[in-house]
Design an enzyme around this catalytic site. Structure first.
Site, PDB file in Angstrom:
ATOM      1  N   TRP A  58      54.817  24.728  73.542  1.00 40.41           N
ATOM      2  CA  TRP A  58      55.885  24.812  72.541  1.00 40.41           C
ATOM      3  C   TRP A  58      55.762  26.154  71.825  1.00 40.41           C
ATOM      4  O   TRP A  58      54.658  26.580  71.488  1.00 40.41           O
ATOM      5  CB  TRP A  58      55.698  23.648  71.567  1.00 40.41           C
ATOM      6  CG  TRP A  58      56.649  23.630  70.407  1.00 40.41           C
ATOM      7  CD1 TRP A  58      58.008  23.691  70.441  1.00 40.41           C
ATOM      8  CD2 TRP A  58      56.283  23.503  69.026  1.00 40.41           C
ATOM      9  NE1 TRP A  58      58.509  23.611  69.176  1.00 40.41           N
ATOM     10  CE2 TRP A  58      57.478  23.499  68.283  1.00 40.41           C
ATOM     11  CE3 TRP A  58      55.076  23.397  68.340  1.00 40.41           C
ATOM     12  CZ2 TRP A  58      57.513  23.393  66.901  1.00 40.41           C
ATOM     13  CZ3 TRP A  58      55.103  23.278  66.960  1.00 40.41           C
ATOM     14  CH2 TRP A  58      56.301  23.280  66.258  1.00 40.41           C
ATOM     15  N   ASP A  91      48.846  16.986  69.511  1.00 37.85           N
ATOM     16  CA  ASP A  91      50.179  17.184  68.962  1.00 37.85           C
ATOM     17  C   ASP A  91      51.058  16.090  69.559  1.00 37.85           C
ATOM     18  O   ASP A  91      51.317  16.087  70.763  1.00 37.85           O
ATOM     19  CB  ASP A  91      50.680  18.584  69.359  1.00 37.85           C
ATOM     20  CG  ASP A  91      52.057  18.866  68.796  1.00 37.85           C
ATOM     21  OD1 ASP A  91      52.627  17.984  68.122  1.00 37.85           O
ATOM     22  OD2 ASP A  91      52.575  19.974  69.046  1.00 37.85           O
ATOM     23  N   LYS A 125      61.867  13.300  66.593  1.00 36.09           N
ATOM     24  CA  LYS A 125      62.531  12.863  67.830  1.00 36.09           C
ATOM     25  C   LYS A 125      62.619  11.348  67.935  1.00 36.09           C
ATOM     26  O   LYS A 125      63.677  10.810  68.197  1.00 36.09           O
ATOM     27  CB  LYS A 125      61.776  13.389  69.056  1.00 36.09           C
ATOM     28  CG  LYS A 125      61.234  14.772  68.922  1.00 36.09           C
ATOM     29  CD  LYS A 125      62.296  15.831  69.055  1.00 36.09           C
ATOM     30  CE  LYS A 125      61.710  17.176  68.689  1.00 36.09           C
ATOM     31  NZ  LYS A 125      62.461  18.296  69.176  1.00 36.09           N
TER      32      LYS A 125
HETATM   33  N1  PMP Z   1      55.120  19.948  68.716  1.00 41.44           N
HETATM   34  C1  PMP Z   1      55.899  19.985  69.790  1.00 41.44           C
HETATM   35  C2  PMP Z   1      55.264  20.010  71.130  1.00 41.44           C
HETATM   36  C3  PMP Z   1      57.282  19.995  69.650  1.00 41.44           C
HETATM   37  O1  PMP Z   1      58.037  20.037  70.736  1.00 41.44           O
HETATM   38  C4  PMP Z   1      57.847  19.958  68.360  1.00 41.44           C
HETATM   39  C5  PMP Z   1      59.326  19.946  68.160  1.00 41.44           C
HETATM   40  N2  PMP Z   1      60.085  20.660  68.976  1.00 41.44           N
HETATM   41  C6  PMP Z   1      56.973  19.889  67.271  1.00 41.44           C
HETATM   42  C7  PMP Z   1      55.621  19.889  67.472  1.00 41.44           C
HETATM   43  C8  PMP Z   1      57.376  19.833  65.821  1.00 41.44           C
HETATM   44  O2  PMP Z   1      58.581  19.417  65.505  1.00 41.44           O
HETATM   45  P1  PMP Z   1      58.979  19.012  64.029  1.00 41.44           P
HETATM   46  O3  PMP Z   1      58.293  19.961  63.097  1.00 41.44           O
HETATM   47  O4  PMP Z   1      60.439  19.127  64.014  1.00 41.44           O
HETATM   48  O5  PMP Z   1      58.484  17.624  63.834  1.00 41.44           O
END
Ligand code: PMP
Length: 403
Positions: A133, A215, A251
């Site tokens: 990411w 993560d 998500k």
């Molecule tokens: N880690 C990964 C692998 C992700 O794909 C994302 C969102 N695209 C995130 C962390 C963090 O997303 P958010 O801060 O919107 O929760």
């Protein structure tokens, strides 16, 4: 005179720049496969029905107010989140070795965890998968880490996991290095280690005394089953690891803009928990003082009510099944059109994203010629594919690869 004359223009953030371009595009058949956000069958943003129910209940609850939350957030939210990750009867929970910290979505949880590791444990080296990411590097460097390194992950030729390269790079990591691991539904490749491979990874991490930082941005999205998708984290816990895990509700609850997340901390010695909590409290205090409440209240309301919890699981199933269905349809269409190359990877990969195998020029052609917005790496978000656009997308990929 200007204090700012030396500031250079920074590079655009690809995924946000694409969404802006998409919004400004007036082409009727345009498709946004850039951002990882679920769309209804009609291509519209989707608020989960269970979230609407929770919001109505919260709006009618006169006991709620706008007072500050504690620095570590809503206690019920963080404990339910950690329980959801580790499982009801996780030994880490029954032995008081684990706790949660409400954070600003997944990114915020990564940042709080990384700040603590860099500033309190004086960690400097972190590893992330190649590719990963787009934000891991920036978050960890901003938090005070100094040495960003990659471990091999994706083998472009086999379109699968390079497990040997992965293990070799971990084996060569210096003691104490922090290893970022995608808990499930790897972004961007859609390719996760098998359980056997996770066991190998855990064994090297243990031997080499590395620190696992999971993560978990997609729990529920990989398999449609929250427990299955937490398997890797739970396995590490049963193996006695101390670890961090950043959880996002962007998500799986569709709470993208509510910035709702949790940092789960698993430790070996319960007597050390209060000191660690007190330091994380200061870390948060110095960054944003305390988190917002709305998203955390929605999640707590749902997770603490059996009937709503089951509805949420159904909502996740709706999303994950549509994604699986779209993978099938896209592959079928590409094969029906005789599109050059093999397309089994589309259905082999899991979760929100797919690495199509299109190169940079081809991906840019998709944007310019067909108004299908996707990252230069060839990554597409499967959530943006719907019954009404999948044929158009397949036709466009076919045209792109046949010219
Ligand atoms: N880690 C990964 C692998 C992700 O794909 C994302 C969102 N695209 C995130 C962390 C963090 O997303 P958010 O801060 O919107 O929760």
């Amino acid at each position: 005179m200007s204090w700012f004359s030396g500031v250079q223009q920074g590079p655009p953030i690809e995924v946000f720049a694409l969404t802006k371009q998409f919004t400004e595009d007036s082409f009727p058949q345009k498709v946004n496969l850039g951002v990882g956000a679920y769309r209804s069958d009609e291509g519209k943003p989707w608020v989960l029905p269970v979230v609407r129910i929770a919001e109505k209940a919260l709006a009618n609850d006169d006991s709620l107010n706008k007072e500050y939350l504690p620095v570590l957030g809503l206690e019920i939210f963080s404990s339910l989140s950690t329980k959801m990750l580790l499982g009801e009867d996780s030994p880490a929970l029954t032995q008081n070795k684990a706790f949660g910290v409400q954070c600003l979505s997944g990114t915020g949880a990564l940042r709080v965890g990384a700040e603590f590791l860099a500033r309190k444990l004086e960690k400097t080296v972190f590893y992330f998968s190649k590719p990963t990411w787009g934000n891991h590097r920036l978050v960890f460097l901003s938090a005070g880490f100094q040495d960003a390194r990659e471990y091999r992950y994706w083998n472009g030729e086999t379109r699968g996991l390079d497990i040997d390269g992965f293990l070799e790079d971990l084996n060569n990591a210096p003691e104490g290095a922090v290893i970022i691991l995608h808990a499930c539904a790897h972004n961007p490749t859609g390719c996760d280690p098998t359980q056997e491979q996770w066991k190998q990874i855990a064994s090297v991490i243990k031997d080499k005394k590395l620190f696992p930082f999971f993560d978990s941005a997609y729990q529920g999205f990989a398999s449609g089953d929250l427990d299955k998708d937490a398997w890797a984290v739970r396995y590490f816990v049963t193996q006695g690891f101390e670890l961090f895990c950043a959880q996002s509700y962007a998500k799986n609850f569709g709470l993208y803009n509510e910035r709702t997340g949790n940092l789960s901390v698993v430790m070996n010695n319960p007597s050390e928990v209060p000191a660690v909590k007190s330091q994380i409290t200061l870390t948060v205090r110095g960054m944003y003082s305390n988190p917002p409440s709305h998203g955390a209240r929605i999640v707590s309301h749902v997770l603490s009510n059996k009937e709503l919890y089951n509805q949420w699981r159904d909502n996740i199933k709706t999303m994950s099944s549509r994604i699986i269905e779209m993978r099938k349809r896209l592959r079928e269409e590409l094969e029906r059109l005789g599109t050059p190359g093999s397309w089994n990877h589309i259905t082999d990969q899991i979760g929100m994203f797919s690495y199509t195998g299109l190169n940079e020029a081809q991906s840019e052609h998709m944007v310019k010629k067909h108004h299908i917005y996707m990252l230069k790496s060839g990554r597409i978000s499967m959530c943006g594919l719907t019954p009404s656009n999948v044929e158009y997308v397949a036709k466009s990929i076919n045209e792109t690869l046949s010219t």
